[in-house]
Design a protein around this motif. Structure first.
Motif, PDB file in Angstrom:
ATOM      1  N   HIS A 151       0.822  -1.198   0.000  1.00  0.00           N
ATOM      2  CA  HIS A 151       0.000   0.000   0.000  1.00  0.00           C
ATOM      3  C   HIS A 151       0.859   1.251   0.000  1.00  0.00           C
ATOM      4  CE1 HIS A 151       1.066  -0.345   4.270  1.00  0.00           C
ATOM      5  NE2 HIS A 151       0.844   0.967   4.350  1.00  0.00           N
ATOM      6  N   THR A 152       0.238   2.362  -0.293  1.00  0.00           N
ATOM      7  CA  THR A 152       0.817   3.687  -0.074  1.00  0.00           C
ATOM      8  C   THR A 152      -0.236   4.504   0.675  1.00  0.00           C
ATOM      9  OG1 THR A 152      -0.003   4.511  -2.206  1.00  0.00           O
ATOM     10  CG2 THR A 152       2.226   3.600  -2.158  1.00  0.00           C
ATOM     11  N   ALA A 153       0.207   5.399   1.545  1.00  0.00           N
ATOM     12  CA  ALA A 153      -0.719   6.222   2.321  1.00  0.00           C
ATOM     13  C   ALA A 153      -0.033   7.535   2.668  1.00  0.00           C
ATOM     14  CB  ALA A 153      -1.154   5.499   3.594  1.00  0.00           C
ATOM     15  N   ASP A 154      -0.629   8.635   2.234  1.00  0.00           N
ATOM     16  CA  ASP A 154      -0.041   9.953   2.459  1.00  0.00           C
ATOM     17  C   ASP A 154      -1.107  10.946   2.896  1.00  0.00           C
ATOM     18  OD1 ASP A 154       2.781   9.503   1.422  1.00  0.00           O
ATOM     19  OD2 ASP A 154       1.607   8.956  -0.353  1.00  0.00           O
ATOM     20  N   LEU A 155      -0.797  11.704   3.930  1.00  0.00           N
ATOM     21  CA  LEU A 155      -1.654  12.793   4.389  1.00  0.00           C
ATOM     22  C   LEU A 155      -0.890  14.083   4.155  1.00  0.00           C
ATOM     23  CD1 LEU A 155      -4.332  13.548   5.832  1.00  0.00           C
ATOM     24  CD2 LEU A 155      -3.062  13.458   7.990  1.00  0.00           C
ATOM     25  N   THR A 156      -1.373  14.915   3.242  1.00  0.00           N
ATOM     26  CA  THR A 156      -0.634  16.098   2.818  1.00  0.00           C
ATOM     27  C   THR A 156      -1.478  17.359   2.970  1.00  0.00           C
ATOM     28  OG1 THR A 156      -1.357  15.727   0.537  1.00  0.00           O
ATOM     29  CG2 THR A 156       0.771  14.805   1.180  1.00  0.00           C
ATOM     30  N   PRO A 157      -0.829  18.510   3.219  1.00  0.00           N
ATOM     31  CA  PRO A 157      -1.575  19.776   3.307  1.00  0.00           C
ATOM     32  C   PRO A 157      -2.125  20.176   1.935  1.00  0.00           C
ATOM     33  CG  PRO A 157       0.613  19.957   4.303  1.00  0.00           C
ATOM     34  CD  PRO A 157       0.592  18.679   3.538  1.00  0.00           C
ATOM     35  N   VAL A 158      -3.269  20.842   1.943  1.00  0.00           N
ATOM     36  CA  VAL A 158      -3.850  21.396   0.723  1.00  0.00           C
ATOM     37  C   VAL A 158      -3.739  22.909   0.818  1.00  0.00           C
ATOM     38  CG1 VAL A 158      -5.943  21.649  -0.672  1.00  0.00           C
ATOM     39  CG2 VAL A 158      -5.444  19.466   0.455  1.00  0.00           C
ATOM     40  N   ARG A 159      -3.039  23.509  -0.156  1.00  0.00           N
ATOM     41  CA  ARG A 159      -2.842  24.952  -0.164  1.00  0.00           C
ATOM     42  C   ARG A 159      -3.203  25.514  -1.537  1.00  0.00           C
ATOM     43  NH1 ARG A 159       0.067  26.592   4.250  1.00  0.00           N
ATOM     44  NH2 ARG A 159       0.442  28.614   3.262  1.00  0.00           N
ATOM     45  N   ARG A 160      -3.867  26.638  -1.541  1.00  0.00           N
ATOM     46  CA  ARG A 160      -4.175  27.345  -2.780  1.00  0.00           C
ATOM     47  C   ARG A 160      -3.977  28.829  -2.558  1.00  0.00           C
ATOM     48  NH1 ARG A 160      -9.707  24.106  -4.654  1.00  0.00           N
ATOM     49  NH2 ARG A 160      -8.685  22.082  -4.968  1.00  0.00           N
ATOM     50  N   GLU A 161      -3.239  29.426  -3.484  1.00  0.00           N
ATOM     51  CA  GLU A 161      -2.928  30.847  -3.396  1.00  0.00           C
ATOM     52  C   GLU A 161      -2.305  31.204  -2.054  1.00  0.00           C
ATOM     53  OE1 GLU A 161      -6.520  32.943  -4.245  1.00  0.00           O
ATOM     54  OE2 GLU A 161      -6.632  32.232  -6.323  1.00  0.00           O
ATOM     55  N   GLY A 162      -1.452  30.291  -1.577  1.00  0.00           N
ATOM     56  CA  GLY A 162      -0.727  30.530  -0.339  1.00  0.00           C
ATOM     57  C   GLY A 162      -1.519  30.326   0.923  1.00  0.00           C
ATOM     58  N   LYS A 163      -2.780  29.911   0.813  1.00  0.00           N
ATOM     59  CA  LYS A 163      -3.624  29.696   1.990  1.00  0.00           C
ATOM     60  C   LYS A 163      -3.820  28.217   2.255  1.00  0.00           C
ATOM     61  CE  LYS A 163      -6.257  33.988   1.419  1.00  0.00           C
ATOM     62  NZ  LYS A 163      -7.631  34.575   1.261  1.00  0.00           N
ATOM     63  N   SER A 164      -3.809  27.846   3.540  1.00  0.00           N
ATOM     64  CA  SER A 164      -4.044  26.459   3.929  1.00  0.00           C
ATOM     65  C   SER A 164      -5.540  26.167   3.887  1.00  0.00           C
ATOM     66  CB  SER A 164      -3.498  26.198   5.332  1.00  0.00           C
ATOM     67  OG  SER A 164      -3.820  24.883   5.747  1.00  0.00           O
ATOM     68  N   LEU A 165      -5.913  25.112   3.150  1.00  0.00           N
ATOM     69  CA  LEU A 165      -7.327  24.739   3.026  1.00  0.00           C
ATOM     70  C   LEU A 165      -7.642  23.414   3.719  1.00  0.00           C
ATOM     71  CD1 LEU A 165      -7.970  25.680  -0.722  1.00  0.00           C
ATOM     72  CD2 LEU A 165      -8.385  27.041   1.322  1.00  0.00           C
ATOM     73  N   GLY A 166      -6.698  22.905   4.482  1.00  0.00           N
ATOM     74  CA  GLY A 166      -6.916  21.632   5.167  1.00  0.00           C
ATOM     75  C   GLY A 166      -5.922  20.588   4.730  1.00  0.00           C
ATOM     76  N   LYS A 167      -6.347  19.328   4.717  1.00  0.00           N
ATOM     77  CA  LYS A 167      -5.459  18.235   4.352  1.00  0.00           C
ATOM     78  C   LYS A 167      -6.154  17.259   3.406  1.00  0.00           C
ATOM     79  CE  LYS A 167      -2.543  18.368   8.472  1.00  0.00           C
ATOM     80  NZ  LYS A 167      -1.957  17.591   9.606  1.00  0.00           N
ATOM     81  N   ARG A 168      -5.341  16.484   2.720  1.00  0.00           N
ATOM     82  CA  ARG A 168      -5.827  15.478   1.776  1.00  0.00           C
ATOM     83  C   ARG A 168      -5.174  14.140   2.114  1.00  0.00           C
ATOM     84  NH1 ARG A 168      -5.991  15.608  -4.831  1.00  0.00           N
ATOM     85  NH2 ARG A 168      -5.955  13.344  -5.162  1.00  0.00           N
TER      86      ARG A 168
END
Length: 345
Positions: free
Chosen positions: A190-207
């Motif tokens: 398996h592979t499993a990654d929890l990464t930050p979600v950023r748009r236009e320099g703003k943090s929108l949560g995680k994926r």
């Protein structure tokens, strides 16, 4: 005409168990698509069964449907008299592509009954008429109110890809931690990654992105965004799904981390207000021929009102027959029902 019995599995939830026979009968009628006739609950020697007939007999396709039923414990061919029946056990195929404890291990306040989750998934996916269904490929199932992922892992058990949106970032992180531990202990590739979600320099949560390679069958993916369900289409972009399957808020406090947070930051525990805003978004994410399955508390929103919301979103609610047999009591403040609506091709 051969006669059969499906033994109904006991439920750990006393209230759910009390109404399980009618639910199992409705599920079998919906999923069987006419393959089973005369479906009716019966009780023999203190145990609950579904009795039914099936034309000249049960073929491989019919046995696969029976094997996947949420409350199926065993299947028998029935002979003998009414007073002295003889039951011959029938082998059914294995339908779960991963171990069942993937769904049963997590315990937390507000978790939907695992058997009902499978029932909701089954009756929704049975209505899907997309290319994936026709080609026999895994479906892609979205739960836009996924909590800690019971619907997502149930979809994995059935051999489907899974995706979700959850307003509580902590719940997404807990899902990630559990899946990583479970996959490692099962020694599955398996592979499993929890990464930050950023748009236009703003943090929108995680994926959260997970892929597992079961011992049998193709690789399965799971993607979860933290965020508001009404932003689901923005989060997933152009990606489309074969089925949307979700358990809406009941309007009852199960715990502060299970509330749906609106764009204003306020909590919304009412199914009506949320579904009026969210159903059009979810409908836009369905492929033509896809199906939306929603369970909700009818004490907070009438079935006719939810059906109207689905129609306004361009979906066709399924009505009549077994579709009116799924309503059941959860507790004094929750009368749960389900509705499935399809997107025209």
């Amino acid at each position: 005409m051969p006669s059969y019995l499906m033994m109904i599995a006991p439920s750990g939830n006393r209230v759910y168990a009390a109404g399980s026979a009618p639910l199992a009968a409705a599920e079998l009628e919906v999923c069987g698509a006419g393959a089973f006739t005369g479906v009716r609950p019966v009780r023999l020697a203190g145990a609950d069964y579904l009795a039914f007939d099936s034309g000249p007999g049960l073929d491989d396709e019919a046995l696969a449907v029976l094997a996947g039923q949420s409350l199926r414990l065993a299947v028998f061919e029935r002979s003998g008299s009414e007073d002295d029946p003889l039951l011959r056990p029938l082998p059914v195929p294995e339908t779960s592509v991963l171990d069942e404890d993937l769904v049963t291990i997590p315990k937390y306040p507000g978790k939907t009954n695992e058997l009902f989750t499978r029932l909701l998934l089954n009756v929704t996916c049975a209505q899907v008429r997309t290319g994936a269904r026709q080609d026999g490929r895994p479906l892609t199932v979205l739960d836009p109110l996924c909590g800690r992922g019971t619907t997502l892992t149930t979809a994995w058990l059935a051999g489907h890809h899974a995706a979700g949106v959850e307003g509580d970032l902590k719940a997404v992180e807990q899902t990630a931690a559990f899946l990583k531990t479970w996959l490692r202990r099962k020694r599955l590739k398996h592979t499993a990654d929890l990464t930050p979600v950023r748009r236009e320099g703003k943090s929108l949560g995680k994926r959260l992105d997970v892929e597992v390679r079961p011992e049998q069958g193709p690789p399965l993916s799971l993607t979860v965004f933290s965020g508001d369900t009404r932003s689901s289409a923005q989060l997933f972009g152009k990606r489309r799904f074969d089925a949307v399957v979700t358990d809406a808020p009941y309007g009852v406090v199960h715990g502060s981390t299970t509330d749906v947070r609106g764009v204003s930051g306020r909590r919304d525990r009412t199914p009506g207000g949320l579904l009026r805003e969210a159903v059009p978004v979810w409908a836009s994410q369905l492929r033509p021929g896809g199906a939306l399955g929603v369970s909700w508390n009818t004490l907070g929103l009438a079935r006719e009102d939810l059906a109207g919301i689905c129609r306004e979103a361009g979906l066709e609610p399924l009505d009549g027959g077994p579709w009116h047999s799924f309503s059941h009591r959860v507790d004094a403040s929750i009368q749960r029902d389900l509705l499935v609506a399809t997107k025209p091709r």
